[in-house]
Write an enzyme that holds these catalytic residues in place. Structure first.
Site, PDB file in Angstrom:
ATOM      1  N   ASP A  85     -18.984   3.644  13.218  1.00  0.00           N
ATOM      2  CA  ASP A  85     -17.669   3.875  12.608  1.00  0.00           C
ATOM      3  C   ASP A  85     -16.952   2.545  12.429  1.00  0.00           C
ATOM      4  OD1 ASP A  85     -15.346   4.918  11.647  1.00  0.00           O
ATOM      5  OD2 ASP A  85     -14.914   6.208  13.363  1.00  0.00           O
ATOM      6  N   VAL A 143      -5.722   0.110   2.741  1.00  0.00           N
ATOM      7  CA  VAL A 143      -5.783  -1.353   2.693  1.00  0.00           C
ATOM      8  C   VAL A 143      -6.913  -1.809   1.770  1.00  0.00           C
ATOM      9  CG1 VAL A 143      -6.340  -3.422   4.050  1.00  0.00           C
ATOM     10  CG2 VAL A 143      -4.708  -1.745   4.940  1.00  0.00           C
ATOM     11  N   LYS A 172      -6.074  10.467   0.426  1.00  0.00           N
ATOM     12  CA  LYS A 172      -6.149   9.113   0.969  1.00  0.00           C
ATOM     13  C   LYS A 172      -7.326   8.421   0.306  1.00  0.00           C
ATOM     14  CE  LYS A 172      -6.046   6.694   5.419  1.00  0.00           C
ATOM     15  NZ  LYS A 172      -6.071   6.891   6.896  1.00  0.00           N
ATOM     16  N   GLU A 197       0.829  -1.202   0.000  1.00  0.00           N
ATOM     17  CA  GLU A 197       0.000   0.000   0.000  1.00  0.00           C
ATOM     18  C   GLU A 197       0.867   1.257   0.000  1.00  0.00           C
ATOM     19  OE1 GLU A 197      -1.724   1.349   3.792  1.00  0.00           O
ATOM     20  OE2 GLU A 197      -1.138  -0.610   4.581  1.00  0.00           O
ATOM     21  N   SER A 210     -14.266   0.508   9.506  1.00  0.00           N
ATOM     22  CA  SER A 210     -13.414   0.664   8.329  1.00  0.00           C
ATOM     23  C   SER A 210     -13.992  -0.062   7.118  1.00  0.00           C
ATOM     24  CB  SER A 210     -12.017   0.123   8.629  1.00  0.00           C
ATOM     25  OG  SER A 210     -11.236   0.106   7.457  1.00  0.00           O
ATOM     26  N   ALA A 211     -13.820   0.575   5.953  1.00  0.00           N
ATOM     27  CA  ALA A 211     -14.203  -0.067   4.694  1.00  0.00           C
ATOM     28  C   ALA A 211     -13.334  -1.277   4.384  1.00  0.00           C
ATOM     29  CB  ALA A 211     -14.114   0.938   3.545  1.00  0.00           C
ATOM     30  N   ASP A 212     -12.200  -1.421   5.110  1.00  0.00           N
ATOM     31  CA  ASP A 212     -11.355  -2.605   4.909  1.00  0.00           C
ATOM     32  C   ASP A 212     -12.164  -3.885   5.061  1.00  0.00           C
ATOM     33  OD1 ASP A 212      -9.334  -0.729   4.762  1.00  0.00           O
ATOM     34  OD2 ASP A 212      -8.303  -1.382   6.592  1.00  0.00           O
ATOM     35  N   LYS A 229      -5.075  -2.451  14.628  1.00  0.00           N
ATOM     36  CA  LYS A 229      -4.492  -1.560  15.629  1.00  0.00           C
ATOM     37  C   LYS A 229      -5.264  -1.679  16.942  1.00  0.00           C
ATOM     38  CE  LYS A 229      -2.593   1.674  12.289  1.00  0.00           C
ATOM     39  NZ  LYS A 229      -2.982   0.939  11.058  1.00  0.00           N
TER      40      LYS A 229
END
Length: 311
Positions: A139, A107, A87, A26, A141-143, A160
């Site tokens: 909330d 990612v 980003k 990435e 992540s789109a990951d 994380k």
């Protein structure tokens, strides 16, 4: 009419044509994850780690609206040095291309582009996931949703620890994303070796991880990613007591300052960097270099398996 197709670096294009092992990397770690000038140095070290372990690195990013699989050094330098690099998650790619921006892929975006390019293995530091208090903020992540539909192996050190690790694992299970520990049945906590949760499966070698990829391809049932969770050795992790103390203090400051949404992760990572006097940054670099090396060994094993089966 403008051509918005993905462009390939010459070395990556040749490697893909020849069936040689390729590892996606990435670019957000270059533009947003590390301070200058360390970011460019580490980006080059990541690519070197991939090469040293037998594969071709394909760092993915956008330069002046052109989506590139296999940035050259000049392009890598541009994304590491320029201000205002966007980003880019998956949803942003077309808009960014049409508006001609420089962009670094997350990612989610790197996984999706790599899979579209025929790359089977991706090395990163840690995944995004479910944020604390997500029941109120939604909330996430789109990951996670991207990995549920993207056939690629992602080598990472878990998610994380500033996130809700347990909820993230629950979401991955719901989304049908396979998670295996590398020589461990415990899910790593990024900065720390043990994130506090058991895993159902582990693999003991790059060859075994490659066999999982081969089985998935042969069965043609699971559409999503394989996460290979690669924990740091205990002697290389951030001191767990320092980690817990820093996290508790950071969360308290977050609440006191009313910081929410996209600002949460950069705030907490900056707090870790300051509070640990740079120790967390050093750990972050160790993580990505170890993951790049393992990803390369898995890619080599996968290429060997494919050649042996006649594909």
């Amino acid at each position: 009419m403008t051509d918005y197709q993905i462009r390939y670096g010459a070395e990556v294009a040749e490697a893909l044509r020849a069936g040689r092992p390729v590892v996606a990397c990435e670019s957000t770690i270059v533009s947003h994850g590390l301070p200058r000038p360390d970011n460019l140095r580490v980006a080059r070290e990541i690519e070197r780690a991939v090469r040293d372990n037998g594969a071709v690195p394909a760092t993915i990013g956008m330069v002046a609206g052109e989506l590139v699989v296999g940035l050259d050094d000049a392009q890598l330098t541009r994304l590491a040095s320029a201000d205002g690099v966007a980003k880019l998650s998956v949803r942003d790619l077309a808009v960014a291309a049409a508006t001609g921006v420089d962009g670094a892929t997350t990612v989610a975006a790197t996984s999706a582009v790599a899979a579209a390019a025929g790359i089977r293995v991706f090395a990163t530091g840690g995944l995004g996931g479910v944020h604390r208090e997500a029941a109120q903020t939604f909330d996430e992540s789109a990951d996670l949703t991207t990995l549920s539909r993207t056939p690629i192996a992602v080598v990472c050190a878990g998610v994380k620890s500033i996130l809700d690790v347990g909820a993230t694992l629950e979401r991955l299970e719901t989304l049908g994303v396979a998670v295996v520990g590398y020589r461990s049945r415990r899910f790593p906590g990024f900065f720390i070796t043990d994130g506090g949760f058991d895993l159902d499966w582990s693999v003991e070698s790059p060859e075994q991880a490659a066999a999982v990829l081969a089985a998935r391809a042969a069965q043609a049932v699971q559409p999503g990613a394989l996460i290979v969770a690669n924990p740091l050795p205990p002697q290389e992790q951030l001191d767990p007591e320092l980690h817990d103390r820093t996290l508790t203090d950071g969360l308290a400051r977050l609440a006191a300052d009313g910081i929410t949404g996209k600002a949460v992760t950069p705030f907490l990572l900056a707090h870790f960097h300051a509070a640990t006097e740079g120790a967390s940054l050093a750990v972050n670099v160790r993580i990505i270099l170890r993951n790049a090396a393992l990803a390369a060994r898995i890619a080599v094993a996968a290429a060997t398996t494919a050649t042996g089966s006649g594909r």
